[in-house]
Design an enzyme around this catalytic site. Structure first.
Site, PDB file in Angstrom:
ATOM      1  N   LYS A 193       0.857  -1.190   0.000  1.00  0.00           N
ATOM      2  CA  LYS A 193       0.000   0.000   0.000  1.00  0.00           C
ATOM      3  C   LYS A 193       0.888   1.232   0.000  1.00  0.00           C
ATOM      4  CE  LYS A 193      -3.651   2.261   2.656  1.00  0.00           C
ATOM      5  NZ  LYS A 193      -4.546   2.159   3.804  1.00  0.00           N
ATOM      6  N   LYS A 246      -2.154  -1.528  -3.860  1.00  0.00           N
ATOM      7  CA  LYS A 246      -3.027  -0.359  -3.791  1.00  0.00           C
ATOM      8  C   LYS A 246      -2.199   0.917  -3.872  1.00  0.00           C
ATOM      9  CE  LYS A 246      -6.077   1.810  -0.543  1.00  0.00           C
ATOM     10  NZ  LYS A 246      -6.317   2.002   0.842  1.00  0.00           N
TER      11      LYS A 246
HETATM   12  C1  PBG Z   1      -7.560   3.043   5.726  1.00  0.00           C
HETATM   13  C2  PBG Z   1      -7.798   2.974   4.276  1.00  0.00           C
HETATM   14  C3  PBG Z   1      -7.622   3.965   3.294  1.00  0.00           C
HETATM   15  C4  PBG Z   1      -8.099   3.434   2.104  1.00  0.00           C
HETATM   16  C5  PBG Z   1      -8.498   2.131   2.365  1.00  0.00           C
HETATM   17  N1  PBG Z   1      -8.290   1.861   3.714  1.00  0.00           N
HETATM   18  C6  PBG Z   1      -7.168   5.371   3.417  1.00  0.00           C
HETATM   19  C7  PBG Z   1      -5.794   5.704   3.786  1.00  0.00           C
HETATM   20  O1  PBG Z   1      -4.905   4.850   3.904  1.00  0.00           O
HETATM   21  O2  PBG Z   1      -5.601   6.892   4.019  1.00  0.00           O
HETATM   22  C8  PBG Z   1      -8.170   4.149   0.777  1.00  0.00           C
HETATM   23  C9  PBG Z   1      -9.219   3.642  -0.163  1.00  0.00           C
HETATM   24  C10 PBG Z   1      -9.557   4.535  -1.300  1.00  0.00           C
HETATM   25  O3  PBG Z   1      -8.929   5.586  -1.534  1.00  0.00           O
HETATM   26  O4  PBG Z   1     -10.498   4.182  -2.015  1.00  0.00           O
HETATM   27  N2  PBG Z   1      -6.264   2.974   6.155  1.00  0.00           N
END
Ligand code: PBG
Length: 322
Positions: A193, A246
């Site tokens: 991520k 992601k």
């Molecule tokens: C929580 C989380 C996030 C997303 C999914 N789980 C936000 C972040 O890390 O700030 C993002 C999902 C999206 O942008 O559709 N940690």
């Protein structure tokens, strides 16, 4: 004389379909939902047309209706009424996600329910872990994350999906689940991520923007690709059953690398900013939404994703775009 004429296989739709290398099926898609307190609540999210924050009653209706059109899997994000420094509502037995899971399992038992396991929506400071003296503390965060995952599994979640990016949290979750009789609950780890500006609309939706600093001390640096393989392998070694990359679109090289580095299923998250850009361009008449969405999802699958989390899942199923 031309011997090779690639156009021979492109002449008719029948021919093209017969030799197509990639097919996207609605079965691969996972629809995200934002659930909040109250009843009868439906609040549109400005940057994400078509996506609402809904209370549990409306959520159950939406999930049932989508399922009737062919959306078989969902991922849930909770928006609690109160936030604190311990993210108490993240692991409360009667927390928003825990209650939502129970209700969906009652209303739509045929739907695969994945829960996002994170602390940021539940922490007053908006970070994905415990903060001490302005620092995000790793191991104490893992304890709360494992507790949260367990409470989701106990509520009936089919898969738990940690998105916090703390080191060792997959191992912590696996140990906790196993110790409490949940050895059959799979972990879908947000293994790779990146710290990304593409999450902007999500943070508006979930009210989870960090109150100080940013997430770069735990989410990955987008200049790195080798590190993606390291993160994916670590999580598989710790017990992840599925790994996620992601965001998806600007990261198709990463999806491919991770696909080749590990043998577990790979999930890609077509995130909020990617969705917003398509919606804005389509609303402005700049692109044809259906064609763009199918091309994007096909590319994500072609890159190596077995599953795709996408806010387009509902439109695709309802409008029969596939
Ligand atoms: C929580 C989380 C996030 C997303 C999914 N789980 C936000 C972040 O890390 O700030 C993002 C999902 C999206 O942008 O559709 N940690």
């Amino acid at each position: 004389m031309l011997i090779q004429r690639p156009r021979r296989l492109r002449g008719t739709a029948l021919m093209r379909d017969a030799v197509a290398e990639t097919t996207v099926s609605a079965k691969r898609l996972i629809m995200p939902h934002f659930v909040c307190e109250g009843s009868g609540v439906r609040e549109p999210i400005g940057a994400m047309p078509g996506i609402d924050r809904v209370s549990i009653d409306n959520l159950a209706c939406d999930v049932e209706r989508d399922h009737a059109c062919g959306v078989d899997a969902i991922i849930l994000f909770g928006i609690p009424a109160v936030k604190d420094e311990k993210a108490s509502q993240a692991y409360a037995a009667d927390g928003i996600v825990q209650r939502a899971v129970r209700e969906i399992k009652r209303a739509a038992p045929g739907v695969l329910v994945i829960t996002d396991v994170c602390l940021c929506e539940y922490m007053s400071h908006g970070h994905c872990g415990v903060v001490r003296d302005g620092v995000i503390v790793n191991d104490a965060s893992c304890e709360l994350i494992a507790k949260t995952a367990l409470s989701h599994a106990q509520a009936g979640a089919d898969i738990v999906a940690p998105s916090d990016m703390m080191d060792g949290r997959v191992a912590a979750i696996r140990t906790t689940l196993d110790a409490c009789g949940r050895c059959d609950t799979p972990i879908l780890s947000y293994a790779v991520k990146y710290a990304s500006a593409f999450y902007g609309p999500f943070r508006e939706a979930a009210g989870s923007a960090p109150q100080f600093g940013d997430r770069r001390s735990y989410q990955m640096d987008f200049r790195n690709a080798r590190e993606a393989e390291k993160e994916a392998r670590l999580d598989v070694d710790e017990g992840a059953d599925i790994v996620m990359v992601k965001p998806a679109l600007a990261y198709l090289d990463i999806v491919r690398r991770v696909r080749e580095a590990v043998s577990v299923p790979v999930c890609a998250y077509n995130v909020s900013g990617e969705y917003s850009m398509v919606k804005a361009a389509a609303a402005a008449g700049r692109v044809d939404e259906r064609s763009i969405v199918i091309e994007i999802l096909t590319a994500i699958v072609r890159a190596g994703a077995d599953m795709v989390i996408t806010y387009h899942a509902r439109d695709i199923a309802r409008e029969r775009w596939l």
